[in-house]
Motif scaffolding. Structure first.
Motif, PDB file in Angstrom:
ATOM      1  N   ALA A 170       0.946  -1.151  -0.019  1.00  0.00           N
ATOM      2  CA  ALA A 170      -0.040   0.185   0.058  1.00  0.00           C
ATOM      3  C   ALA A 170       0.784   1.303  -0.063  1.00  0.00           C
ATOM      4  CB  ALA A 170      -0.939   0.124   1.194  1.00  0.00           C
ATOM      5  N   VAL A 171       2.098   1.054   0.383  1.00  0.00           N
ATOM      6  CA  VAL A 171       3.043   2.422   0.576  1.00  0.00           C
ATOM      7  C   VAL A 171       3.401   2.570  -0.584  1.00  0.00           C
ATOM      8  CG1 VAL A 171       4.989   3.457   1.754  1.00  0.00           C
ATOM      9  CG2 VAL A 171       3.533   1.678   2.894  1.00  0.00           C
ATOM     10  N   GLU A 172       3.805   1.581  -1.551  1.00  0.00           N
ATOM     11  CA  GLU A 172       4.311   1.955  -2.806  1.00  0.00           C
ATOM     12  C   GLU A 172       3.076   2.575  -3.832  1.00  0.00           C
ATOM     13  OE1 GLU A 172       6.968   2.655  -4.471  1.00  0.00           O
ATOM     14  OE2 GLU A 172       6.248   2.316  -6.495  1.00  0.00           O
ATOM     15  N   ARG A 173       1.968   1.883  -3.486  1.00  0.00           N
ATOM     16  CA  ARG A 173       0.812   2.109  -4.263  1.00  0.00           C
ATOM     17  C   ARG A 173       0.555   3.640  -4.005  1.00  0.00           C
ATOM     18  NH1 ARG A 173      -2.105   3.979  -7.638  1.00  0.00           N
ATOM     19  NH2 ARG A 173      -4.018   3.804  -7.933  1.00  0.00           N
ATOM     20  N   ALA A 174       0.741   4.018  -2.814  1.00  0.00           N
ATOM     21  CA  ALA A 174       0.518   5.529  -2.427  1.00  0.00           C
ATOM     22  C   ALA A 174       1.300   6.462  -3.120  1.00  0.00           C
ATOM     23  CB  ALA A 174       0.526   5.575  -0.874  1.00  0.00           C
ATOM     24  N   ARG A 175       2.561   6.107  -3.148  1.00  0.00           N
ATOM     25  CA  ARG A 175       3.568   6.810  -3.689  1.00  0.00           C
ATOM     26  C   ARG A 175       3.054   7.112  -5.307  1.00  0.00           C
ATOM     27  NH1 ARG A 175       6.687   6.850  -7.572  1.00  0.00           N
ATOM     28  NH2 ARG A 175       6.209   4.743  -7.916  1.00  0.00           N
ATOM     29  N   GLU A 176       2.771   5.857  -5.820  1.00  0.00           N
ATOM     30  CA  GLU A 176       2.452   6.041  -7.331  1.00  0.00           C
ATOM     31  C   GLU A 176       1.138   6.919  -7.471  1.00  0.00           C
ATOM     32  OE1 GLU A 176       0.267   2.676  -8.940  1.00  0.00           O
ATOM     33  OE2 GLU A 176       1.181   2.881 -10.891  1.00  0.00           O
ATOM     34  N   ARG A 177       0.375   6.689  -6.369  1.00  0.00           N
ATOM     35  CA  ARG A 177      -0.959   7.576  -6.626  1.00  0.00           C
ATOM     36  C   ARG A 177      -0.418   9.182  -6.622  1.00  0.00           C
ATOM     37  NH1 ARG A 177      -5.760   4.712  -4.213  1.00  0.00           N
ATOM     38  NH2 ARG A 177      -7.399   6.156  -4.647  1.00  0.00           N
ATOM     39  N   VAL A 178       0.283   9.496  -5.572  1.00  0.00           N
ATOM     40  CA  VAL A 178       0.826  10.934  -5.549  1.00  0.00           C
ATOM     41  C   VAL A 178       1.500  11.400  -6.799  1.00  0.00           C
ATOM     42  CG1 VAL A 178       1.853  12.655  -4.294  1.00  0.00           C
ATOM     43  CG2 VAL A 178       0.640  10.957  -3.128  1.00  0.00           C
ATOM     44  N   ALA A 227      -1.400   7.903   0.971  1.00  0.00           N
ATOM     45  CA  ALA A 227      -1.232   9.063   0.008  1.00  0.00           C
ATOM     46  C   ALA A 227      -1.439  10.452   0.588  1.00  0.00           C
ATOM     47  CB  ALA A 227      -1.965   8.833  -1.359  1.00  0.00           C
ATOM     48  N   ARG A 228      -2.502  10.755   1.202  1.00  0.00           N
ATOM     49  CA  ARG A 228      -2.952  11.742   2.303  1.00  0.00           C
ATOM     50  C   ARG A 228      -1.757  12.142   3.236  1.00  0.00           C
ATOM     51  NH1 ARG A 228      -7.952  13.720   2.131  1.00  0.00           N
ATOM     52  NH2 ARG A 228      -7.965  14.152   4.198  1.00  0.00           N
ATOM     53  N   ILE A 229      -1.235  11.080   3.627  1.00  0.00           N
ATOM     54  CA  ILE A 229      -0.119  11.525   4.359  1.00  0.00           C
ATOM     55  C   ILE A 229       1.179  12.003   3.600  1.00  0.00           C
ATOM     56  CG2 ILE A 229       1.617  10.469   5.740  1.00  0.00           C
ATOM     57  CD1 ILE A 229      -0.408   8.440   7.149  1.00  0.00           C
ATOM     58  N   LEU A 230       1.315  11.424   2.663  1.00  0.00           N
ATOM     59  CA  LEU A 230       2.465  11.779   1.656  1.00  0.00           C
ATOM     60  C   LEU A 230       2.105  13.336   1.257  1.00  0.00           C
ATOM     61  CD1 LEU A 230       3.090   8.644  -0.648  1.00  0.00           C
ATOM     62  CD2 LEU A 230       4.600   9.477   1.338  1.00  0.00           C
ATOM     63  N   VAL A 231       1.102  13.538   0.846  1.00  0.00           N
ATOM     64  CA  VAL A 231       0.621  14.741   0.355  1.00  0.00           C
ATOM     65  C   VAL A 231       0.724  15.942   1.522  1.00  0.00           C
ATOM     66  CG1 VAL A 231      -1.184  16.317  -0.435  1.00  0.00           C
ATOM     67  CG2 VAL A 231      -0.814  14.024  -1.483  1.00  0.00           C
ATOM     68  N   SER A 232       0.368  15.471   2.709  1.00  0.00           N
ATOM     69  CA  SER A 232       0.544  16.342   3.756  1.00  0.00           C
ATOM     70  C   SER A 232       1.883  16.516   4.269  1.00  0.00           C
ATOM     71  CB  SER A 232      -0.198  15.679   5.208  1.00  0.00           C
ATOM     72  OG  SER A 232      -1.486  15.775   5.099  1.00  0.00           O
ATOM     73  N   LEU A 233       2.804  15.734   4.072  1.00  0.00           N
ATOM     74  CA  LEU A 233       4.180  15.847   4.184  1.00  0.00           C
ATOM     75  C   LEU A 233       4.967  16.768   3.034  1.00  0.00           C
ATOM     76  CD1 LEU A 233       5.180  12.086   5.428  1.00  0.00           C
ATOM     77  CD2 LEU A 233       5.401  14.241   6.864  1.00  0.00           C
ATOM     78  N   LEU A 234       4.092  16.706   1.932  1.00  0.00           N
ATOM     79  CA  LEU A 234       4.749  17.189   0.920  1.00  0.00           C
ATOM     80  C   LEU A 234       4.547  18.996   1.308  1.00  0.00           C
ATOM     81  CD1 LEU A 234       3.797  15.916  -2.473  1.00  0.00           C
ATOM     82  CD2 LEU A 234       6.213  16.268  -1.674  1.00  0.00           C
ATOM     83  N   ASP A 235       3.375  19.093   1.996  1.00  0.00           N
ATOM     84  CA  ASP A 235       3.171  20.592   2.233  1.00  0.00           C
ATOM     85  C   ASP A 235       3.160  21.607   1.458  1.00  0.00           C
ATOM     86  OD1 ASP A 235       1.965  22.352   4.131  1.00  0.00           O
ATOM     87  OD2 ASP A 235       4.165  22.820   5.318  1.00  0.00           O
ATOM     88  N   TYR A 279      -3.505  16.948  -6.447  1.00  0.00           N
ATOM     89  CA  TYR A 279      -3.589  15.462  -5.811  1.00  0.00           C
ATOM     90  C   TYR A 279      -5.271  15.591  -5.793  1.00  0.00           C
ATOM     91  CZ  TYR A 279      -4.886  11.631  -2.750  1.00  0.00           C
ATOM     92  OH  TYR A 279      -4.938  10.528  -2.070  1.00  0.00           O
ATOM     93  N   ALA A 280      -5.905  16.348  -5.229  1.00  0.00           N
ATOM     94  CA  ALA A 280      -7.580  16.359  -5.019  1.00  0.00           C
ATOM     95  C   ALA A 280      -8.102  16.245  -6.468  1.00  0.00           C
ATOM     96  CB  ALA A 280      -7.942  17.579  -4.170  1.00  0.00           C
ATOM     97  N   ALA A 281      -7.569  17.124  -7.287  1.00  0.00           N
ATOM     98  CA  ALA A 281      -8.148  17.101  -8.630  1.00  0.00           C
ATOM     99  C   ALA A 281      -7.829  15.705  -9.266  1.00  0.00           C
ATOM    100  CB  ALA A 281      -7.687  18.368  -9.433  1.00  0.00           C
ATOM    101  N   ALA A 282      -6.929  15.147  -9.182  1.00  0.00           N
ATOM    102  CA  ALA A 282      -6.645  13.739  -9.728  1.00  0.00           C
ATOM    103  C   ALA A 282      -7.369  12.799  -9.133  1.00  0.00           C
ATOM    104  CB  ALA A 282      -5.144  13.413  -9.657  1.00  0.00           C
ATOM    105  N   GLU A 283      -7.783  12.717  -7.877  1.00  0.00           N
ATOM    106  CA  GLU A 283      -8.575  11.702  -7.036  1.00  0.00           C
ATOM    107  C   GLU A 283     -10.019  11.791  -7.955  1.00  0.00           C
ATOM    108  OE1 GLU A 283      -8.098   9.026  -4.927  1.00  0.00           O
ATOM    109  OE2 GLU A 283      -6.254   9.389  -4.234  1.00  0.00           O
TER     110      GLU A 283
END
Ligand code: SF4
Length: 392
Positions: free
Chosen positions: A35-43, A77-85, A93-97
């Motif tokens: 799920a972590v790699e998939r989250a990275r791919e997602r973002v 993925a939401r965590i990754l996006v939060s860390l990107l800040d 990200y929200a538009a792509a989801e």
């Protein structure tokens, strides 16, 4: 945890499924679960391509990831996006989801009632409206032509049944409050309330317009609460550090202040010339190839109209070009030049002709250098303007 939650991970039921999952997110991240790699791919795909669908295959059932990894990749993925800040990254990200979700919704709604089954769970319009508390605010338009009226439904969350008449009507009425909340005059004059048929406090919208408004609702739901603070004691930020650094590099690589703004095909790097020649031979470009080319053309300052004209005699269709270039040229603060030479090499797009990876790290920089070094530069747009003037 069912497949529908994995397909629409922003649904309240999906959130509950994640909360009730046997594994915690810190454990998953620490174990570097799929799920972590998939989250990275997602973002990454959200930032680069405007979709969060897995490259391993279209949903459902074709992704290399199982339903659990798909579902759990969303909160990660939401965590990754939060860390990107980064504001623009959150918006992208929200538009792509939302875009990906609505693509799935459209496919679900097209699924023939008889094909709906537990094995291919689909969502209906009723479900979607209920999810966003719009069930009472949206009604089939009673003035729609006979034969296309019916319930707003087209299935249930479990996907086992069709709804009402089985076919969705073409027109709806949406209460003016939700209409104003979910739509924007920036979408075009036709969305302005003054240009709408308004009766009894409700606005008439077509089915396509209703889906556009629902896409905005999904986008708002995804963006809600982003970015958030992580609990310092869970170690998630540390475990995701390298993935966040990669994504941040990707973002900074893609922020160019000043594109060259001259279209000189003779000076294009070989990777881009090869792609153009391939398209001119009427060969289809892969998604990665077309994205790389579009990002380059937008990166050198071409407008969507110019790109459409430039690619007129190629295998690329105008609608696809417009969709991609408009995404790439959005005015929300982030420009997306093409991927780096290294990434293009990984996709087999770059063959490092003349070893010019030594010269620049990405095609735009390479092109910039060639333009700066050229004695004379002819802009393709000038030739186009004079031939248009000659036609007048
Ligand atoms: S090195 Fe870079 S600019 Fe040159 S062909 Fe490869 S991708 Fe294009």
């Amino acid at each position: 945890m069912d497949a529908l939650d994995a397909k629409y991970p922003f649904f309240a039921s999906a959130r509950e499924a994640v909360a009730g999952a046997a594994v915690s997110l810190p454990e998953l991240v620490a174990a570097d679960a799929p799920a972590v790699e998939r989250a990275r791919e997602r973002v990454e795909r959200a930032l680069l391509e405007g979709t969060v669908a897995s490259e391993s295959g279209a949903f459902p059932g074709e992704s290399a990831y199982d339903a659990q990894a798909e579902l759990l990749s969303y909160p990660i993925a939401r965590i990754l996006v939060s860390l990107l800040d980064s504001g623009p990254a959150i918006e992208k990200y929200a538009a792509a989801e939302a875009a990906t979700a609505m693509e799935r919704v459209r496919r679900d709604l097209e699924t023939d009632d008889e094909l709906r089954s537990v094995s291919t769970p689909t969502v209906g319009l009723d479900d979607l409206l209920a999810e966003f508390d719009l069930a009472d605010a949206v009604r089939p338009d009673a003035t729609a032509p006979a034969g296309v009226r019916g319930g707003a439904g087209g299935g249930t969350a479990g996907g086992a049944t069709g709804g009402g008449a089985g076919r969705d009507p073409d027109g709806y009425r949406i209460d003016v409050g939700p209409y104003l909340r979910l739509t924007s005059p920036e979408w075009g004059d036709s969305w302005r309330l003054v240009n709408r048929a308004l009766a009894d406090g409700a606005v008439r919208v077509s089915r396509a317009e209703l889906l556009a408004a629902l896409e905005a609702a999904v986008e708002a739901r995804v963006a809600e609460g982003l970015p958030f603070e992580l609990a310092a004691d869970e170690g998630i930020a540390e475990a995701l550090e390298s993935r966040v650094a990669d994504l941040r590099r990707l973002l900074s690589e893609r922020t160019y202040a000043e594109p060259p703004d001259v279209v000189a095909p003779a000076l294009f790097p070989p990777c881009m010339t090869n792609l153009i020649e391939k398209a001119e031979r009427d060969a289809a470009l892969s998604a990665a190839e077309s994205f790389a080319l579009m990002a380059f053309l937008v990166g050198i300052g071409m407008t969507p109209d110019e790109v459409v004209a430039f690619c007129a005699d190629t295998s690329l269709d105008a609608e696809g070009i417009r969709y991609q270039t408009e995404f790439l040229t959005d005015d929300r603060g982030t420009q997306y030049p093409p991927p780096t030479c290294e990434t293009l090499a990984n996709y087999g797009i770059c063959h490092n002709e003349d070893d010019h990876m030594q010269v620049a790290a990405d095609p735009l920089s390479y092109y910039e250098k060639r333009v700066a070094a050229a004695d004379e530069v002819t802009d393709w747009r000038d030739g186009r303007e004079s031939s248009e003037a000659g036609e007048d």
